[in-house]
Write a protein that holds these residues in place. Structure first.
Motif, PDB file in Angstrom:
ATOM      1  N   GLY A  46       0.831  -1.246   0.090  1.00  0.00           N
ATOM      2  CA  GLY A  46      -0.053   0.050   0.173  1.00  0.00           C
ATOM      3  C   GLY A  46       0.810   1.321  -0.191  1.00  0.00           C
ATOM      4  N   THR A  47       1.989   1.107   0.234  1.00  0.00           N
ATOM      5  CA  THR A  47       3.078   2.163   0.168  1.00  0.00           C
ATOM      6  C   THR A  47       3.312   2.717  -1.394  1.00  0.00           C
ATOM      7  OG1 THR A  47       4.359   1.376   2.123  1.00  0.00           O
ATOM      8  CG2 THR A  47       5.465   3.025   0.787  1.00  0.00           C
ATOM      9  N   ASP A  48       3.369   4.174  -1.365  1.00  0.00           N
ATOM     10  CA  ASP A  48       3.285   4.491  -2.900  1.00  0.00           C
ATOM     11  C   ASP A  48       4.728   5.178  -2.879  1.00  0.00           C
ATOM     12  OD1 ASP A  48       0.876   4.247  -3.847  1.00  0.00           O
ATOM     13  OD2 ASP A  48      -0.065   5.866  -2.966  1.00  0.00           O
ATOM     14  N   TYR A  49       5.318   5.197  -4.091  1.00  0.00           N
ATOM     15  CA  TYR A  49       6.805   5.891  -4.461  1.00  0.00           C
ATOM     16  C   TYR A  49       6.403   6.907  -5.624  1.00  0.00           C
ATOM     17  CZ  TYR A  49       8.990   3.006  -0.966  1.00  0.00           C
ATOM     18  OH  TYR A  49       9.405   2.558   0.100  1.00  0.00           O
ATOM     19  N   ARG A  50       6.816   8.181  -5.272  1.00  0.00           N
ATOM     20  CA  ARG A  50       6.328   9.130  -6.562  1.00  0.00           C
ATOM     21  C   ARG A  50       7.829   9.615  -6.874  1.00  0.00           C
ATOM     22  NH1 ARG A  50       1.581  12.128  -3.729  1.00  0.00           N
ATOM     23  NH2 ARG A  50      -0.018  10.224  -3.472  1.00  0.00           N
ATOM     24  N   GLY A  51       8.078   9.554  -8.261  1.00  0.00           N
ATOM     25  CA  GLY A  51       9.243  10.082  -8.714  1.00  0.00           C
ATOM     26  C   GLY A  51       9.378   9.954 -10.162  1.00  0.00           C
ATOM     27  N   THR A  67      12.773  10.570  -5.714  1.00  0.00           N
ATOM     28  CA  THR A  67      11.493   9.691  -5.207  1.00  0.00           C
ATOM     29  C   THR A  67      11.171  10.223  -3.813  1.00  0.00           C
ATOM     30  OG1 THR A  67      12.681   7.915  -6.267  1.00  0.00           O
ATOM     31  CG2 THR A  67      10.934   7.392  -4.802  1.00  0.00           C
ATOM     32  N   GLU A  68       9.753  10.025  -3.579  1.00  0.00           N
ATOM     33  CA  GLU A  68       9.248  10.415  -2.307  1.00  0.00           C
ATOM     34  C   GLU A  68       8.265   9.353  -1.963  1.00  0.00           C
ATOM     35  OE1 GLU A  68       6.834  13.922  -3.489  1.00  0.00           O
ATOM     36  OE2 GLU A  68       8.425  15.379  -3.089  1.00  0.00           O
ATOM     37  N   GLU A  69       8.625   8.858  -0.669  1.00  0.00           N
ATOM     38  CA  GLU A  69       7.857   7.659  -0.216  1.00  0.00           C
ATOM     39  C   GLU A  69       6.531   8.227   0.464  1.00  0.00           C
ATOM     40  OE1 GLU A  69       8.899   3.680   2.563  1.00  0.00           O
ATOM     41  OE2 GLU A  69       9.680   5.676   3.037  1.00  0.00           O
ATOM     42  N   TYR A  70       5.546   7.731   0.238  1.00  0.00           N
ATOM     43  CA  TYR A  70       4.068   8.114   0.838  1.00  0.00           C
ATOM     44  C   TYR A  70       3.534   6.928   1.706  1.00  0.00           C
ATOM     45  CZ  TYR A  70       4.010  12.607  -1.376  1.00  0.00           C
ATOM     46  OH  TYR A  70       4.408  13.741  -1.983  1.00  0.00           O
ATOM     47  N   VAL A  71       3.124   6.856   2.850  1.00  0.00           N
ATOM     48  CA  VAL A  71       2.546   5.888   3.660  1.00  0.00           C
ATOM     49  C   VAL A  71       1.159   6.616   4.344  1.00  0.00           C
ATOM     50  CG1 VAL A  71       2.629   4.288   5.662  1.00  0.00           C
ATOM     51  CG2 VAL A  71       4.772   4.886   4.254  1.00  0.00           C
ATOM     52  N   ASP A  72       0.228   5.694   3.839  1.00  0.00           N
ATOM     53  CA  ASP A  72      -1.172   6.434   3.970  1.00  0.00           C
ATOM     54  C   ASP A  72      -1.448   7.700   3.656  1.00  0.00           C
ATOM     55  OD1 ASP A  72      -1.657   3.830   5.406  1.00  0.00           O
ATOM     56  OD2 ASP A  72      -0.941   4.576   7.323  1.00  0.00           O
ATOM     57  N   GLY A  73      -0.884   7.967   2.508  1.00  0.00           N
ATOM     58  CA  GLY A  73      -1.060   9.386   1.789  1.00  0.00           C
ATOM     59  C   GLY A  73      -0.290  10.462   2.457  1.00  0.00           C
ATOM     60  N   GLN A  74       0.513  10.290   3.475  1.00  0.00           N
ATOM     61  CA  GLN A  74       1.332  11.049   4.106  1.00  0.00           C
ATOM     62  C   GLN A  74       2.845  10.915   3.828  1.00  0.00           C
ATOM     63  OE1 GLN A  74       0.297  13.637   6.272  1.00  0.00           O
ATOM     64  NE2 GLN A  74      -1.574  12.514   5.589  1.00  0.00           N
ATOM     65  N   LYS A  76       6.658  10.516   3.820  1.00  0.00           N
ATOM     66  CA  LYS A  76       7.281   9.733   4.925  1.00  0.00           C
ATOM     67  C   LYS A  76       9.020  10.011   4.710  1.00  0.00           C
ATOM     68  CE  LYS A  76       6.942   6.645   8.014  1.00  0.00           C
ATOM     69  NZ  LYS A  76       6.269   6.610   9.419  1.00  0.00           N
ATOM     70  N   SER A  77       9.409  10.069   3.421  1.00  0.00           N
ATOM     71  CA  SER A  77      10.713  10.161   3.182  1.00  0.00           C
ATOM     72  C   SER A  77      11.110  10.743   1.798  1.00  0.00           C
ATOM     73  CB  SER A  77      11.583   8.885   3.295  1.00  0.00           C
ATOM     74  OG  SER A  77      11.429   8.311   4.483  1.00  0.00           O
ATOM     75  N   LYS A  78      12.072  11.264   1.579  1.00  0.00           N
ATOM     76  CA  LYS A  78      12.586  11.732   0.314  1.00  0.00           C
ATOM     77  C   LYS A  78      14.030  10.923  -0.081  1.00  0.00           C
ATOM     78  CE  LYS A  78      10.095  16.170   0.168  1.00  0.00           C
ATOM     79  NZ  LYS A  78      10.402  17.508  -0.482  1.00  0.00           N
ATOM     80  N   TYR A  79      13.986  10.191  -1.439  1.00  0.00           N
ATOM     81  CA  TYR A  79      15.302   9.745  -1.636  1.00  0.00           C
ATOM     82  C   TYR A  79      15.613  10.102  -3.162  1.00  0.00           C
ATOM     83  CZ  TYR A  79      13.111   6.255   1.452  1.00  0.00           C
ATOM     84  OH  TYR A  79      12.696   5.681   2.662  1.00  0.00           O
ATOM     85  N   GLY A  80      17.072  10.374  -3.192  1.00  0.00           N
ATOM     86  CA  GLY A  80      17.792  10.766  -4.448  1.00  0.00           C
ATOM     87  C   GLY A  80      17.277   9.798  -5.432  1.00  0.00           C
ATOM     88  N   ASP A  81      17.842   8.650  -5.314  1.00  0.00           N
ATOM     89  CA  ASP A  81      17.740   7.331  -6.239  1.00  0.00           C
ATOM     90  C   ASP A  81      16.916   6.351  -5.316  1.00  0.00           C
ATOM     91  OD1 ASP A  81      18.647   8.777  -8.431  1.00  0.00           O
ATOM     92  OD2 ASP A  81      20.772   7.724  -7.989  1.00  0.00           O
ATOM     93  N   CYS A  82      15.967   5.485  -6.095  1.00  0.00           N
ATOM     94  CA  CYS A  82      15.356   4.387  -5.336  1.00  0.00           C
ATOM     95  C   CYS A  82      15.228   3.287  -6.297  1.00  0.00           C
ATOM     96  CB  CYS A  82      13.936   4.942  -5.084  1.00  0.00           C
ATOM     97  SG  CYS A  82      12.528   3.830  -4.425  1.00  0.00           S
ATOM     98  N   PHE A  83      15.282   2.173  -5.683  1.00  0.00           N
ATOM     99  CA  PHE A  83      15.269   0.918  -6.519  1.00  0.00           C
ATOM    100  C   PHE A  83      14.205  -0.190  -5.768  1.00  0.00           C
ATOM    101  CE2 PHE A  83      19.555   2.486  -6.982  1.00  0.00           C
ATOM    102  CZ  PHE A  83      19.848   2.446  -8.392  1.00  0.00           C
ATOM    103  N   ILE A  84      13.372  -0.553  -6.658  1.00  0.00           N
ATOM    104  CA  ILE A  84      12.277  -1.618  -6.247  1.00  0.00           C
ATOM    105  C   ILE A  84      12.496  -2.590  -6.918  1.00  0.00           C
ATOM    106  CG2 ILE A  84       9.772  -1.550  -5.968  1.00  0.00           C
ATOM    107  CD1 ILE A  84       9.627   1.323  -5.932  1.00  0.00           C
ATOM    108  N   ARG A  85      12.385  -3.587  -6.144  1.00  0.00           N
ATOM    109  CA  ARG A  85      12.171  -5.036  -6.508  1.00  0.00           C
ATOM    110  C   ARG A  85      10.621  -5.233  -7.309  1.00  0.00           C
ATOM    111  NH1 ARG A  85      13.991 -10.577  -3.942  1.00  0.00           N
ATOM    112  NH2 ARG A  85      13.212 -12.062  -5.595  1.00  0.00           N
TER     113      ARG A  85
END
Length: 97
Positions: A46-51, A67-74, A76-85
């Motif tokens: 249910g976690t969203d990553y926008r970038g 990339t920005e990480e959103y948990v329950d629409g809020q 949560k964190s900002k990342y420069g680069d993100c890798f998702i399996r």
């Protein structure tokens, strides 16, 4: 023998069929279109990553930038680069930024 009305209907159906055929797009077409553009990636959790989608492979492994990480629409964190399996990905959607 076909009446003129039947002939017109058949011609219209053929034209509509061609239009539908031209508008069909595959998921692969969508992914090619959104490379380098802002996307939203929803995980099975249910976690969203926008970038910005940097690249992905046939297993749906994803690399993103800004990339920005959103948990329950809020946020949560900002990342420069993100890798998702890929096995964690529920869907990818385009987003306006």
């Amino acid at each position: 023998m076909m009446s003129s009305e039947e002939a017109v209907n058949e011609a219209n159906n053929a034209t509509e069929g061609e239009a539908v055929e031209q508008n069909k797009r595959s998921p692969s077409d969508f992914l090619k279109d959104v490379l380098g553009r802002p996307v939203n990636v929803r995980l099975n959790s249910g976690t969203d990553y926008r970038g910005v989608l940097a690249c992905l492979d046939g297993y749906m492994n994803i690399a993103m930038e800004q990339t920005e990480e959103y948990v329950d629409g809020q946020l949560k964190s900002k990342y420069g680069d993100c890798f998702i399996r890929g096995n964690n990905v529920l869907y990818i959607s385009s987003q306006k930024r």
